[in-house]
Enzyme design. Structure first.
Site, PDB file in Angstrom:
ATOM      1  N   HIS A  10      39.180  42.864  45.869  1.00  0.00           N
ATOM      2  CA  HIS A  10      38.953  44.310  45.938  1.00  0.00           C
ATOM      3  C   HIS A  10      40.166  45.022  46.538  1.00  0.00           C
ATOM      4  O   HIS A  10      40.726  44.565  47.539  1.00  0.00           O
ATOM      5  CB  HIS A  10      37.710  44.560  46.808  1.00  0.00           C
ATOM      6  CG  HIS A  10      37.293  45.992  46.891  1.00  0.00           C
ATOM      7  ND1 HIS A  10      36.993  46.610  48.079  1.00  0.00           N
ATOM      8  CD2 HIS A  10      37.112  46.933  45.929  1.00  0.00           C
ATOM      9  CE1 HIS A  10      36.627  47.861  47.842  1.00  0.00           C
ATOM     10  NE2 HIS A  10      36.694  48.086  46.548  1.00  0.00           N
ATOM     11  N   GLU A  37      40.924  44.265  41.580  1.00  0.00           N
ATOM     12  CA  GLU A  37      40.467  45.647  41.372  1.00  0.00           C
ATOM     13  C   GLU A  37      41.366  46.535  42.212  1.00  0.00           C
ATOM     14  O   GLU A  37      41.725  46.159  43.335  1.00  0.00           O
ATOM     15  CB  GLU A  37      39.004  45.795  41.824  1.00  0.00           C
ATOM     16  CG  GLU A  37      38.392  47.184  41.603  1.00  0.00           C
ATOM     17  CD  GLU A  37      38.571  48.185  42.734  1.00  0.00           C
ATOM     18  OE1 GLU A  37      38.193  49.341  42.563  1.00  0.00           O
ATOM     19  OE2 GLU A  37      39.119  47.820  43.807  1.00  0.00           O
ATOM     20  N   ASP A  39      42.716  51.062  42.670  1.00  0.00           N
ATOM     21  CA  ASP A  39      42.390  52.465  42.375  1.00  0.00           C
ATOM     22  C   ASP A  39      43.649  53.231  41.965  1.00  0.00           C
ATOM     23  O   ASP A  39      44.700  53.063  42.584  1.00  0.00           O
ATOM     24  CB  ASP A  39      41.802  53.118  43.630  1.00  0.00           C
ATOM     25  CG  ASP A  39      40.693  52.280  44.231  1.00  0.00           C
ATOM     26  OD1 ASP A  39      39.616  52.230  43.636  1.00  0.00           O
ATOM     27  OD2 ASP A  39      40.925  51.633  45.292  1.00  0.00           O
ATOM     28  N   HIS A  52      43.650  54.714  47.188  1.00  0.00           N
ATOM     29  CA  HIS A  52      42.203  54.921  47.188  1.00  0.00           C
ATOM     30  C   HIS A  52      41.803  56.319  47.644  1.00  0.00           C
ATOM     31  O   HIS A  52      41.021  56.996  46.995  1.00  0.00           O
ATOM     32  CB  HIS A  52      41.527  53.879  48.088  1.00  0.00           C
ATOM     33  CG  HIS A  52      40.046  54.033  48.163  1.00  0.00           C
ATOM     34  ND1 HIS A  52      39.428  54.893  49.050  1.00  0.00           N
ATOM     35  CD2 HIS A  52      39.053  53.460  47.454  1.00  0.00           C
ATOM     36  CE1 HIS A  52      38.114  54.828  48.872  1.00  0.00           C
ATOM     37  NE2 HIS A  52      37.862  53.964  47.922  1.00  0.00           N
ATOM     38  N   GLU A 112      40.473  50.945  38.476  1.00  0.00           N
ATOM     39  CA  GLU A 112      39.511  52.025  38.741  1.00  0.00           C
ATOM     40  C   GLU A 112      40.228  53.365  38.699  1.00  0.00           C
ATOM     41  O   GLU A 112      41.145  53.637  39.476  1.00  0.00           O
ATOM     42  CB  GLU A 112      38.815  51.843  40.100  1.00  0.00           C
ATOM     43  CG  GLU A 112      37.761  52.929  40.252  1.00  0.00           C
ATOM     44  CD  GLU A 112      37.093  53.019  41.605  1.00  0.00           C
ATOM     45  OE1 GLU A 112      37.069  52.036  42.363  1.00  0.00           O
ATOM     46  OE2 GLU A 112      36.595  54.132  41.896  1.00  0.00           O
TER      47      GLU A 112
HETATM   48  O1  G3P Z   1      35.508  49.500  41.702  1.00  0.00           O
HETATM   49  C1  G3P Z   1      34.539  49.267  42.632  1.00  0.00           C
HETATM   50  C2  G3P Z   1      34.860  49.747  44.013  1.00  0.00           C
HETATM   51  O2  G3P Z   1      36.222  49.697  44.255  1.00  0.00           O
HETATM   52  C3  G3P Z   1      34.332  51.127  44.260  1.00  0.00           C
HETATM   53  O3  G3P Z   1      34.519  51.523  45.572  1.00  0.00           O
HETATM   54  O4  G3P Z   1      35.541  53.111  47.103  1.00  0.00           O
HETATM   55  O5  G3P Z   1      36.372  50.793  47.038  1.00  0.00           O
HETATM   56  O6  G3P Z   1      36.860  52.323  45.167  1.00  0.00           O
HETATM   57  P1  G3P Z   1      35.894  51.954  46.232  1.00  0.00           P
HETATM   58 MG    MG Z   2      37.895  50.946  43.819  1.00  0.00          MG
END
Ligand code: G3P
Ligand code: MG
Length: 250
Positions: A10, A37, A39, A52, A112
């Site tokens: 993540h 993953e 952002d 993020h 994302e």
């Molecule tokens: O993509 C799933 C997850 O990353 C969503 O939460 O706030 O960490 O982007 P966040």
């Molecule tokens: Mg995310």
């Protein structure tokens, strides 16, 4: 139905390195992760940056926001010191740098799309176009496992990604899955539902799977919880605890 990796780091490398940085990707690799993953949001001059929070203050010092700062300036900001002095001057990456690094290291990407308010379509479209150009050969080869998965909480951003790059797979992110989830997912042409593991039940997981969608959860940091949701039919999840939950977990 889920050709992608099951366990995904993540925000780059979980909590072992500054989130959404190349140092995070390196930390993931050190733990054997080849799935990530992260952002992406747009700078003032319309360039995708890996970050993020829309605003400064947590991972980069100072006041301001990604949407009101040019990419070149963002790329010179220190996104590492907040986690420790050893990460000082770890920059805010360009999305294209993340793509290059991941392709070079054979790291699968869940991108994302995180638009600032009012920039939903622009962000979705930009991310999809750039990803499509970078993965033109893989798209032509027709192997879904070789393609990144675009996801977003923003329906508009994902619809714009669909319009700009219909041949890239999309996951619809939902904190709580609403009653009309299937109509929305169908309209988006989504291949998967990405949802908060906290609210998932075995019944809901079964419903999503029975409808033919992939099911991905965020963010699982407890191995026991990870085993439970996988037993409900969850296809994959992302974790911050890459030290506790490895790439071949379960
Ligand atoms: O993509 C799933 C997850 O990353 C969503 O939460 O706030 O960490 O982007 P966040
Ligand atoms: Mg995310």
């Amino acid at each position: 139905m889920w050709p992608y990796p099951r366990i995904v780091a993540h925000r780059g490398g979980g909590t072992l390195a500054p989130e959404n940085t190349i140092a995070g990707l390196r930390a993931g690799l050190a733990y054997g992760f080849r799935a990530v993953e992260f952002d992406v949001m747009l700078s003032r001059d319309g360039i995708g940056m890996v970050m993020h929070d829309p605003d400064f203050g947590r991972t980069v010092a100072g006041q301001g926001s990604v949407a009101t700062t040019d990419a070149i300036e963002l790329s010179g900001m220190d996104a590492g010191s907040w986690l420790g002095p050893q990460f000082r001057d770890e920059p805010v990456p360009f999305f294209t740098q993340f793509i290059d690094y991941c392709k070079q290291q054979r790291i699968w990407m869940n991108v994302e799309i995180k638009p600032a308010d009012g920039f939903e379509r622009e962000t979705g479209s930009w991310v999809a176009k750039v990803t499509r150009e970078s993965f033109a050969d893989e798209i032509a080869a027709g192997d879904p496992a070789a393609l990144p998965l675009l996801s977003s909480f923003s329906f508009e951003a994902l619809a714009a990604a669909r319009d700009a790059a219909p041949d890239l797979p999309r996951g619809y992110l939902l904190d709580r899955v609403p009653a009309d989830w299937q109509a929305q997912a169908r309209e988006l042409g989504a291949v998967a539902i990405h949802t908060n593991q906290k609210h998932l039940t075995p019944e809901l997981a079964a419903q999503i799977k029975a409808a033919g969608y992939g099911l991905f959860c965020y963010t699982v940091n407890d191995p026991e919880r990870g085993r439970a949701i996988l037993s409900w039919g969850v296809d994959g999840f992302c974790t911050d605890r890459i030290d506790l939950i490895g790439p071949s977990f379960a």
